[in-house]
Scaffold this motif. Structure first.
Motif, PDB file in Angstrom:
ATOM      1  N   GLN A  46      45.051  40.512  50.071  1.00 23.20           N
ATOM      2  CA  GLN A  46      43.608  40.210  50.046  1.00 23.20           C
ATOM      3  C   GLN A  46      43.026  40.361  48.644  1.00 23.20           C
ATOM      4  OE1 GLN A  46      40.973  42.132  52.780  1.00 23.20           O
ATOM      5  NE2 GLN A  46      41.621  40.881  54.518  1.00 23.20           N
ATOM      6  N   ALA A  47      43.532  41.350  47.886  1.00 20.74           N
ATOM      7  CA  ALA A  47      43.075  41.531  46.505  1.00 20.74           C
ATOM      8  C   ALA A  47      43.398  40.284  45.677  1.00 20.74           C
ATOM      9  CB  ALA A  47      43.720  42.761  45.884  1.00 20.74           C
ATOM     10  N   GLY A  48      44.548  39.662  45.975  1.00 18.55           N
ATOM     11  CA  GLY A  48      44.919  38.424  45.286  1.00 18.55           C
ATOM     12  C   GLY A  48      43.937  37.300  45.596  1.00 18.55           C
ATOM     13  N   LEU A  49      43.496  37.231  46.856  1.00 22.04           N
ATOM     14  CA  LEU A  49      42.509  36.227  47.243  1.00 22.04           C
ATOM     15  C   LEU A  49      41.192  36.446  46.495  1.00 22.04           C
ATOM     16  CD1 LEU A  49      41.339  33.943  49.013  1.00 22.04           C
ATOM     17  CD2 LEU A  49      40.842  35.677  50.748  1.00 22.04           C
ATOM     18  N   LEU A  50      40.746  37.692  46.431  1.00 18.85           N
ATOM     19  CA  LEU A  50      39.480  38.004  45.753  1.00 18.85           C
ATOM     20  C   LEU A  50      39.563  37.685  44.263  1.00 18.85           C
ATOM     21  CD1 LEU A  50      38.569  41.382  47.500  1.00 18.85           C
ATOM     22  CD2 LEU A  50      37.694  39.104  48.014  1.00 18.85           C
ATOM     23  N   PHE A  51      40.750  37.945  43.684  1.00 24.52           N
ATOM     24  CA  PHE A  51      40.905  37.628  42.261  1.00 24.52           C
ATOM     25  C   PHE A  51      40.860  36.117  42.039  1.00 24.52           C
ATOM     26  CE2 PHE A  51      43.452  36.736  38.433  1.00 24.52           C
ATOM     27  CZ  PHE A  51      42.693  37.447  37.514  1.00 24.52           C
ATOM     28  N   PHE A  52      41.474  35.358  42.965  1.00 19.93           N
ATOM     29  CA  PHE A  52      41.441  33.892  42.828  1.00 19.93           C
ATOM     30  C   PHE A  52      40.004  33.383  42.934  1.00 19.93           C
ATOM     31  CE2 PHE A  52      41.377  29.562  44.333  1.00 19.93           C
ATOM     32  CZ  PHE A  52      42.270  28.944  43.458  1.00 19.93           C
ATOM     33  N   ILE A  53      39.220  33.955  43.843  1.00 16.67           N
ATOM     34  CA  ILE A  53      37.816  33.551  43.968  1.00 16.67           C
ATOM     35  C   ILE A  53      37.075  33.789  42.649  1.00 16.67           C
ATOM     36  CG2 ILE A  53      35.620  34.076  45.101  1.00 16.67           C
ATOM     37  CD1 ILE A  53      37.239  34.667  47.659  1.00 16.67           C
ATOM     38  N   ALA A  54      37.340  34.964  42.036  1.00 21.08           N
ATOM     39  CA  ALA A  54      36.700  35.295  40.760  1.00 21.08           C
ATOM     40  C   ALA A  54      37.120  34.321  39.661  1.00 21.08           C
ATOM     41  CB  ALA A  54      37.030  36.729  40.350  1.00 21.08           C
ATOM     42  N   VAL A  55      38.405  33.917  39.683  1.00 22.86           N
ATOM     43  CA  VAL A  55      38.913  32.990  38.666  1.00 22.86           C
ATOM     44  C   VAL A  55      38.372  31.579  38.900  1.00 22.86           C
ATOM     45  CG1 VAL A  55      40.990  31.828  37.802  1.00 22.86           C
ATOM     46  CG2 VAL A  55      40.991  34.298  38.145  1.00 22.86           C
TER      47      VAL A  55
ATOM     48  N   LEU B 158      43.539  36.417  32.172  1.00 20.82           N
ATOM     49  CA  LEU B 158      44.657  37.356  31.986  1.00 20.82           C
ATOM     50  C   LEU B 158      44.172  38.798  31.862  1.00 20.82           C
ATOM     51  CD1 LEU B 158      46.850  35.287  29.492  1.00 20.82           C
ATOM     52  CD2 LEU B 158      47.259  35.684  31.936  1.00 20.82           C
ATOM     53  N   ALA B 159      42.971  38.959  31.297  1.00 24.19           N
ATOM     54  CA  ALA B 159      42.407  40.302  31.133  1.00 24.19           C
ATOM     55  C   ALA B 159      41.557  40.699  32.331  1.00 24.19           C
ATOM     56  CB  ALA B 159      41.565  40.362  29.862  1.00 24.19           C
ATOM     57  N   GLY B 160      41.651  39.921  33.430  1.00 23.19           N
ATOM     58  CA  GLY B 160      40.771  40.135  34.579  1.00 23.19           C
ATOM     59  C   GLY B 160      41.130  41.289  35.478  1.00 23.19           C
ATOM     60  N   GLY B 161      42.223  42.024  35.181  1.00 20.48           N
ATOM     61  CA  GLY B 161      42.535  43.224  35.948  1.00 20.48           C
ATOM     62  C   GLY B 161      43.556  43.043  37.054  1.00 20.48           C
ATOM     63  N   TYR B 162      44.080  41.830  37.252  1.00 15.94           N
ATOM     64  CA  TYR B 162      45.053  41.598  38.327  1.00 15.94           C
ATOM     65  C   TYR B 162      46.474  41.490  37.781  1.00 15.94           C
ATOM     66  CZ  TYR B 162      47.223  39.621  42.488  1.00 15.94           C
ATOM     67  OH  TYR B 162      48.040  39.411  43.579  1.00 15.94           O
TER      68      TYR B 162
ATOM     69  N   TYR C 292      36.838  39.820  35.257  1.00 17.87           N
ATOM     70  CA  TYR C 292      37.111  41.246  35.481  1.00 17.87           C
ATOM     71  C   TYR C 292      35.963  41.904  36.236  1.00 17.87           C
ATOM     72  CZ  TYR C 292      37.774  46.196  34.314  1.00 17.87           C
ATOM     73  OH  TYR C 292      37.923  47.569  34.376  1.00 17.87           O
ATOM     74  N   HIS C 293      34.746  41.672  35.785  1.00 19.17           N
ATOM     75  CA  HIS C 293      33.585  42.306  36.424  1.00 19.17           C
ATOM     76  C   HIS C 293      33.368  41.760  37.839  1.00 19.17           C
ATOM     77  CE1 HIS C 293      32.685  44.258  32.664  1.00 19.17           C
ATOM     78  NE2 HIS C 293      32.548  43.097  32.042  1.00 19.17           N
ATOM     79  N   THR C 294      33.580  40.458  38.033  1.00 18.81           N
ATOM     80  CA  THR C 294      33.431  39.852  39.361  1.00 18.81           C
ATOM     81  C   THR C 294      34.489  40.395  40.319  1.00 18.81           C
ATOM     82  OG1 THR C 294      32.578  37.837  38.331  1.00 18.81           O
ATOM     83  CG2 THR C 294      33.332  37.660  40.616  1.00 18.81           C
ATOM     84  N   TYR C 295      35.718  40.505  39.848  1.00 21.94           N
ATOM     85  CA  TYR C 295      36.831  41.025  40.653  1.00 21.94           C
ATOM     86  C   TYR C 295      36.553  42.458  41.114  1.00 21.94           C
ATOM     87  CZ  TYR C 295      41.690  42.393  41.708  1.00 21.94           C
ATOM     88  OH  TYR C 295      42.836  42.851  42.308  1.00 21.94           O
ATOM     89  N   LYS C 296      36.067  43.292  40.196  1.00 18.82           N
ATOM     90  CA  LYS C 296      35.764  44.683  40.548  1.00 18.82           C
ATOM     91  C   LYS C 296      34.649  44.761  41.600  1.00 18.82           C
ATOM     92  CE  LYS C 296      35.857  48.211  37.879  1.00 18.82           C
ATOM     93  NZ  LYS C 296      35.596  49.209  36.832  1.00 18.82           N
ATOM     94  N   LEU C 297      33.638  43.933  41.454  1.00 19.87           N
ATOM     95  CA  LEU C 297      32.528  43.942  42.414  1.00 19.87           C
ATOM     96  C   LEU C 297      32.978  43.447  43.798  1.00 19.87           C
ATOM     97  CD1 LEU C 297      29.605  42.614  40.160  1.00 19.87           C
ATOM     98  CD2 LEU C 297      29.808  44.905  41.137  1.00 19.87           C
ATOM     99  N   LEU C 298      33.837  42.425  43.830  1.00 19.43           N
ATOM    100  CA  LEU C 298      34.348  41.929  45.117  1.00 19.43           C
ATOM    101  C   LEU C 298      35.221  42.977  45.800  1.00 19.43           C
ATOM    102  CD1 LEU C 298      35.265  38.232  44.162  1.00 19.43           C
ATOM    103  CD2 LEU C 298      33.362  39.003  45.609  1.00 19.43           C
TER     104      LEU C 298
ATOM    105  N   THR D 255      27.471  49.469  38.964  1.00 17.45           N
ATOM    106  CA  THR D 255      26.291  49.277  38.112  1.00 17.45           C
ATOM    107  C   THR D 255      26.650  48.637  36.786  1.00 17.45           C
ATOM    108  OG1 THR D 255      25.324  51.266  39.101  1.00 17.45           O
ATOM    109  CG2 THR D 255      24.309  50.452  37.074  1.00 17.45           C
ATOM    110  N   LYS D 256      27.742  49.137  36.165  1.00 18.83           N
ATOM    111  CA  LYS D 256      28.154  48.605  34.858  1.00 18.83           C
ATOM    112  C   LYS D 256      28.555  47.130  34.963  1.00 18.83           C
ATOM    113  CE  LYS D 256      31.204  51.860  34.194  1.00 18.83           C
ATOM    114  NZ  LYS D 256      32.314  52.638  33.587  1.00 18.83           N
ATOM    115  N   GLU D 257      29.222  46.787  36.058  1.00 21.39           N
ATOM    116  CA  GLU D 257      29.686  45.403  36.224  1.00 21.39           C
ATOM    117  C   GLU D 257      28.494  44.443  36.385  1.00 21.39           C
ATOM    118  OE1 GLU D 257      31.060  47.991  37.812  1.00 21.39           O
ATOM    119  OE2 GLU D 257      32.883  47.980  36.599  1.00 21.39           O
TER     120      GLU D 257
END
Length: 630
Positions: free
Chosen positions: A427-436, A551-555, A574-580, A601-603
């Motif tokens: 599921q984390a992979g799905l959320l990262f793809f959405i962010a990308v 690539l720097a998005g955290g996944y 990166y910030h979108t991925y963390k929030l999702l 908050t930071k994101e």
């Protein structure tokens, strides 16, 4: 006898129609503008920067035109016609300009922007707006603040009637991929955009280019009618037919940037005959003059002075195929005009105009006149933006692209489960793809915004239709409601097919985060496009930037070296991925795939900073461009 009667009736009807057309352009009084230009020149370096030591584009051109007259600027390609037209219209950098150009014996002022109409060679129009919408928006932005909305709309309707566009007023303008009006109708719409303000001075750059002879004649007839209503008309023309040529009152003939003739168009052949250059066969006058300007003297009598000059020179520079070379012919024509005509014409330019001081002082007014307040400009541009771009946003291709991607994602992650570590990772992979995906897609859409609208922006800003700030804010905000539609469709499909948290709060928070990511990514695309204004360069830079952010998005990499770890904080992925991750798993685990889940908050602050920061950079880049009219 019957045929003569029919012919006579037809001519009478044509004369009545012509008079009625002329009367149409006389509905309002026009501020008379007398244009004089004396010894004007323009220099430019090879890289496009003006300089006193640059290449001469035009050199020592003098002439004048009065209200009620049509002046034609004619010459071969590259002779400087368009440069001279832009210079007379106040649209060139004064740094490279020499000589003087006056309007009612006064220099160019900002007041004149509201009195000058300028029709460019290319018809710069929005393809998805109708003829009526195009002229109505122009009227509402350009006509005086003292007029009501209804009066401005009536003026647009009157112009549609004046130009004979009633039958196509509800037809879209059209473009390369959109069916619309014909070429002649497009040109009339472009002219209508300018005469709608009842200009005192109308400039046109090759208005008959690409039109058939009948349509071209109709356009020139219309220019003559416009001039007869008290306006001053100046147009460039490349190679008119003999019928078109005889419609012009005055003529400027250019060759290699120099003046070969200025005077009455009807007297041009007589002048060249007086210097020994006459056609040996029956020719179109315009064709004969262009041959001379090119130095081509086939089927042209050669004056004895020119033959003597060739014999004295007796070199390859002076001879070509046994005849005077084009360079020698050009020199002879320039010298002949300078010695026989130029001084007399320059003396005429020194005579004060027979107009009162009030007209002179009015033209000299430095105050800029806006046709609408800032708020009115914003609202008009906002509505125009919505109408124009809704066709692109809701094209079947775009909807299919987003919907197909959403269905494929939903099928691949069908009813996924986050209870097991493997399911959580999936599921984390799905959320990262959405962010990308919603970081990549808007960037490459927004890149095209300003490079594609540059011509329109330059044209409208040169005419002082609106402030740059009103345009920019309207452009940004009119995109927002359109940008929200497809992400809602995407999230609706993916969210429930993939089995993410079935609850109102996580669903709507996911929508908000995706939308925030889109607006931030769009800002990056706008900034890159506005800064470079070159689609190839912008696409290359965007590709590298988006790939780096991904690539720097955290996944892919959790342990980023300290010296380059700062890049991830610039990445909206990166910030979108963390929030999702926070929305889905804040009650399950504090860490997912090495990414810590905090309060978010930071994101949010980082994404909001990107939303405004990138747009500020785009706006400053547009201001730095020094668009015409700014």
């Amino acid at each position: 006898m019957e045929m003569k009667c029919l012919f006579g009736c037809w001519r009478a009807a044509e004369d009545i129609e012509a008079r009625s057309v002329r009367n149409k352009f006389q509905t309002e009084p026009t501020l008379p503008l007398y244009l004089k230009f004396k010894e004007v020149s323009y220099k430019v370096l090879s890289n496009g920067v003006t300089s006193s030591e640059g290449k001469d584009i035009i050199n020592g051109i003098s002439g004048s035109v009065s209200p009620g007259e049509v002046l034609a600027l004619m010459g071969p390609s590259g002779s400087g016609k368009t440069t001279l037209l832009n210079l007379l219209g106040g649209r060139l950098n004064p740094a490279g300009q020499g000589g003087s150009v006056t309007y009612n014996d006064q220099p160019y002022s900002k007041f004149l922007k509201s009195r000058i109409g300028f029709v460019t060679q290319d018809d710069v129009l929005f393809p998805h707006l109708t003829v009526k919408e195009t002229l109505t928006y122009s009227a509402r932005l350009r006509l005086s603040k003292t007029m009501t909305k209804q009066e401005k709309e009536k003026r647009a309707s009157d112009v549609i009637y004046e130009l004979g566009l009633e039958r196509c007023q509800d037809t879209m303008i059209g473009g390369p991929f959109v069916r619309g009006v014909s070429g002649g109708e497009r040109k009339r719409v472009s002219i209508g955009n300018e005469i709608i303000i009842n200009p005192s001075l109308l400039f046109l750059d090759e208005p008959t280019s690409g039109l058939d002879s009948t349509t071209a004649l109709r356009i020139v007839h219309m220019l003559h009618d416009i001039a007869e209503s008290g306006k001053t008309v100046i147009t460039t023309i490349h190679q008119p037919s003999s019928r078109l040529f005889h419609k012009f009152d005055k003529l400027v003939l250019l060759g290699k940037g120099s003046l070969l003739y200025f005077g009455r168009a009807s007297e041009a052949l007589a002048y060249f005959g007086s210097i020994g250059c006459s056609p040996l066969i029956a020719m179109n006058p315009a064709e004969f003059l262009l041959d001379l300007a090119n130095g081509n003297i086939n089927d042209v009598s050669v004056p004895s002075e020119l033959e003597d000059k060739v014999q004295m020179g007796n070199s390859e520079r002076h001879m070509k195929d046994g005849k005077p070379s084009p360079a020698v012919v050009h020199e002879y024509l320039v010298e002949a005009y300078e010695t026989r005509v130029a001084s007399k014409e320059k003396k005429k330019l020194s005579i004060p105009l027979p107009i009162d001081e009030e007209l002179k002082l009015k033209v000299a007014c430095p105050k800029r006149e806006w046709g609408a307040s800032w708020w009115e400009q914003y609202t008009i541009l906002f509505r125009r933006g919505l109408k124009e771009r809704r066709h692109d946003y809701f094209s079947w291709l775009r909807i299919t692209q987003v919907l197909a991607t959403a269905i494929i994602l939903g099928l691949l992650w069908w009813q996924s489960d986050c209870k097991s570590p493997k399911g959580l990772q999936d599921q984390a992979g799905l959320l990262f793809f959405i962010a990308v995906f919603w970081g990549f897609f808007p960037v490459f859409t927004a890149i095209f915004t300003f490079p594609q609208e540059r011509a329109m922006l330059a044209k409208e800003r040169a005419a002082d239709m609106y402030r740059l700030s009103a345009y920019f804010l309207a452009r940004m905000t009119s995109d927002l409601p359109l940008d929200l539609m497809l992400p809602v469709l995407f999230v609706l499909v993916v969210y429930f097919m993939a089995g993410l948290r079935i609850s109102a709060s996580p669903f709507f928070l996911t929508l908000v985060i995706v939308f925030l990511c889109i607006v931030a990514a769009q800002g990056l695309g706008l900034a890159i496009g506005a800064t470079l204004m070159d689609l190839k360069k912008a696409t290359t830079l965007a590709s590298v930037t988006v790939m780096t952010f991904m690539l720097a998005g955290g996944y892919f990499v959790q342990r980023v070296p300290i010296f380059i770890s700062w890049i991830r904080y610039l990445s909206f992925n990166y910030h979108t991925y963390k929030l999702l991750l926070k929305v889905q798993y804040q009650n399950i685990t504090p860490v997912v795939n090495g990414v810590e889940i905090d309060n978010g908050t930071k994101e949010v602050a980082a994404l909001v900073a990107m939303v405004f920061g990138y747009r500020l950079l785009a706006y400053l880049s547009l201001r730095r461009m020094k668009l015409s009219g700014q």
